[in-house]
Design a protein around this motif. Structure first.
Motif, short mmCIF file in Angstrom:
data_model
loop_
_atom_site.label_atom_id
_atom_site.label_comp_id
_atom_site.label_asym_id
_atom_site.label_seq_id
_atom_site.Cartn_x
_atom_site.Cartn_y
_atom_site.Cartn_z
N LEU A 89 -4.92 11.31 5.73
CA LEU A 89 -5.28 9.93 6.02
C LEU A 89 -4.13 9.27 6.75
O LEU A 89 -2.98 9.37 6.32
CB LEU A 89 -5.59 9.17 4.73
CG LEU A 89 -6.08 7.72 4.90
CD1 LEU A 89 -7.42 7.70 5.61
CD2 LEU A 89 -6.19 7.04 3.54
N SER A 90 -4.44 8.62 7.85
CA SER A 90 -3.44 7.87 8.59
C SER A 90 -3.65 6.39 8.29
O SER A 90 -4.74 5.87 8.46
CB SER A 90 -3.58 8.13 10.11
OG SER A 90 -2.66 7.35 10.82
N LEU A 91 -2.59 5.76 7.85
CA LEU A 91 -2.71 4.36 7.43
C LEU A 91 -1.49 3.59 7.89
O LEU A 91 -0.39 3.74 7.35
CB LEU A 91 -2.86 4.28 5.92
CG LEU A 91 -3.02 2.89 5.29
CD1 LEU A 91 -4.16 2.14 5.96
CD2 LEU A 91 -3.28 3.03 3.81
N VAL A 132 0.84 -1.20 0.00
CA VAL A 132 0.00 0.00 0.00
C VAL A 132 0.88 1.26 0.00
O VAL A 132 1.77 1.41 0.83
CB VAL A 132 -0.94 0.02 1.21
CG1 VAL A 132 -1.82 1.27 1.18
CG2 VAL A 132 -1.82 -1.23 1.24
N ASN A 133 0.57 2.16 -0.94
CA ASN A 133 1.28 3.43 -1.05
C ASN A 133 0.26 4.57 -0.89
O ASN A 133 -0.71 4.65 -1.65
CB ASN A 133 1.95 3.55 -2.41
CG ASN A 133 3.01 2.48 -2.62
OD1 ASN A 133 4.18 2.67 -2.30
ND2 ASN A 133 2.60 1.33 -3.16
N LEU A 134 0.49 5.41 0.09
CA LEU A 134 -0.42 6.52 0.39
C LEU A 134 0.20 7.83 -0.08
O LEU A 134 1.31 8.18 0.31
CB LEU A 134 -0.69 6.57 1.90
CG LEU A 134 -1.54 7.73 2.41
CD1 LEU A 134 -2.94 7.68 1.78
CD2 LEU A 134 -1.64 7.68 3.94
N VAL A 183 -14.15 3.54 5.45
CA VAL A 183 -12.72 3.74 5.18
C VAL A 183 -11.91 2.59 5.77
O VAL A 183 -11.01 2.05 5.13
CB VAL A 183 -12.23 5.10 5.72
CG1 VAL A 183 -10.71 5.17 5.68
CG2 VAL A 183 -12.82 6.24 4.92
N ALA A 184 -12.24 2.23 7.01
CA ALA A 184 -11.50 1.15 7.68
C ALA A 184 -11.65 -0.17 6.92
O ALA A 184 -10.67 -0.92 6.76
CB ALA A 184 -12.01 1.00 9.11
N ARG A 185 -12.87 -0.46 6.46
CA ARG A 185 -13.07 -1.71 5.70
C ARG A 185 -12.34 -1.67 4.36
O ARG A 185 -11.76 -2.67 3.93
CB ARG A 185 -14.57 -1.94 5.50
CG ARG A 185 -15.29 -2.49 6.73
CD ARG A 185 -16.69 -2.96 6.38
NE ARG A 185 -17.55 -1.84 6.02
CZ ARG A 185 -18.30 -1.16 6.89
NH1 ARG A 185 -18.27 -1.48 8.17
NH2 ARG A 185 -19.06 -0.17 6.49
#
Length: 356
Positions: free
Chosen positions: A337-339, A25-27, A317-319
């Motif tokens: 967004l915090s991921l 995953v790249n944010l 968002v969480a799902r």
């Protein structure tokens, strides 16, 4: 498929940019108008050398410049390839491992990118052309034959419309063109039918994972005539019945270029009876479902989601983030967004830097 490195020169607002990405995953974060979507566009551009934002490729070249390029290193298992797309006001040139690419479908076999954009939230409420485009783009990635059929159908349709605008005076030629059109449309309908059937096999599970609850959902494809073994006869009759109106309006009113499909949620058309949230999740589920139609793990598509979280509540968002974490490589753009576990790229003043 993994995009390992991306280098941009004069692409949109980026003068020079080179980034290495994470295989998961790249944010991509940053303020509005900072260049996040331009970066997402460059990644998607690697798939078919086409932008989802403009048909004028000169708009992709940085203002004041006459040349732009997108260069990428892409990995498929142990196999690595280099893609180079050069843009000038006269057109584009595409290279794969230094050799010219003759057919752009070759790109999608190297970098198949699934895309979700803010405009997709109204996919089922918008015009049929947007839904047909979804089918045509994804089928063209799977089959060069389908892409050729679509191209041939477009040429024949232009010829038929030209004859209609001329008042249909050349009746024999009009009949010949119509028969040729039907010959091309029969396999198009079969391709679309088979693809929708494949999507319906995975769609309920994708929707349930994103929505957090099980639901009965499927696509309903509406061919302009039934393909029940007598397609040509049915199509000929449909064209004959429509001819008077076509001559009056000087355009072809039926055919595969007018077809559509709908999303059925718990037995109802989501566009007509669904809430905004249900329409949003239906569109997102559809756009991500082709990921599961690729069987080879090493050839799974790259997912690009531009500003998808701004229209979702915290639970959705969480799902979504949990769902993406189970897929291959993905790219998300967001203002904030915090991921946890994602590689973060901060965009500011049309430059991007990796933060972790």
């Amino acid at each position: 498929m993994i995009l390992e490195r991306l280098a941009l020169t004069n692409f949109r607002t980026y003068r020079k940019l080179e980034l290495e990405f994470d295989p998961r995953v790249n944010l991509i974060t940053g303020n509005n108008a900072s260049g996040k979507t331009n970066l997402a566009e460059a990644i998607h551009f690697l798939s078919l050398a086409r932008s989802w934002r403009t048909q004028e490729e000169k708009n992709l070249i940085r203002l004041g410049e006459t040349y732009a390029s997108v260069r990428a290193d892409v990995r498929e298992g142990k196999l690595r390839r280099e893609i180079l797309i050069e843009l000038t006001p006269e057109g584009k040139r595409v290279f794969l491992n230094g050799k010219p690419v003759r057919r752009l479908t070759e790109l999608s076999r190297v970098t198949n990118v699934l895309l979700f954009t803010p405009s997709d939230v109204s996919l089922f409420e918008g015009p049929p052309s947007e839904r047909r485009s979804f089918l045509d783009v994804n089928l063209s990635k799977k089959s060069g034959d389908y892409l050729a059929l679509i191209g041939r159908q477009s040429q024949l349709l232009k010829s038929r419309n030209a004859l209609l605008k001329d008042g249909g005076r050349e009746k024999e030629l009009l009949e010949v063109i119509t028969e040729q059109l039907i010959e091309v449309e029969e396999p198009i309908v079969r391709y679309r039918t088979m693809y929708v059937t494949s999507l319906n096999a995975v769609l309920p599970d994708v929707y349930a994972a994103l929505r957090g609850e099980k639901a009965s959902c499927s696509l309903l494809y509406r061919s302009f005539v039934k393909d029940d073994g007598s397609f040509k006869e049915r199509a000929k009759k449909a064209y004959r019945d429509a001819l008077e109106g076509d001559l009056l309006h000087k355009a072809t009113s039926i055919g595969t270029h007018r077809e559509d499909f709908s999303f059925r949620l718990n037995g109802k058309d989501v566009a007509e009876f669904g809430s905004q949230g249900e329409n949003r999740m239906a569109a997102l589920a559809l756009k991500l479902s082709p990921f599961f139609l690729v069987e080879e793990e090493e050839r799974k598509p790259i997912c690009v989601l531009d500003d998808v979280t701004s229209e979702l509540d915290a639970d959705n968002v969480a799902r979504l983030l949990a769902f993406l974490d189970q897929l291959g490589q993905s790219f998300l753009t967001a203002a904030e967004l915090s991921l946890r576990g994602a590689s973060v790229f901060e965009v500011a003043d049309h430059n991007a830097k990796r933060r972790n």
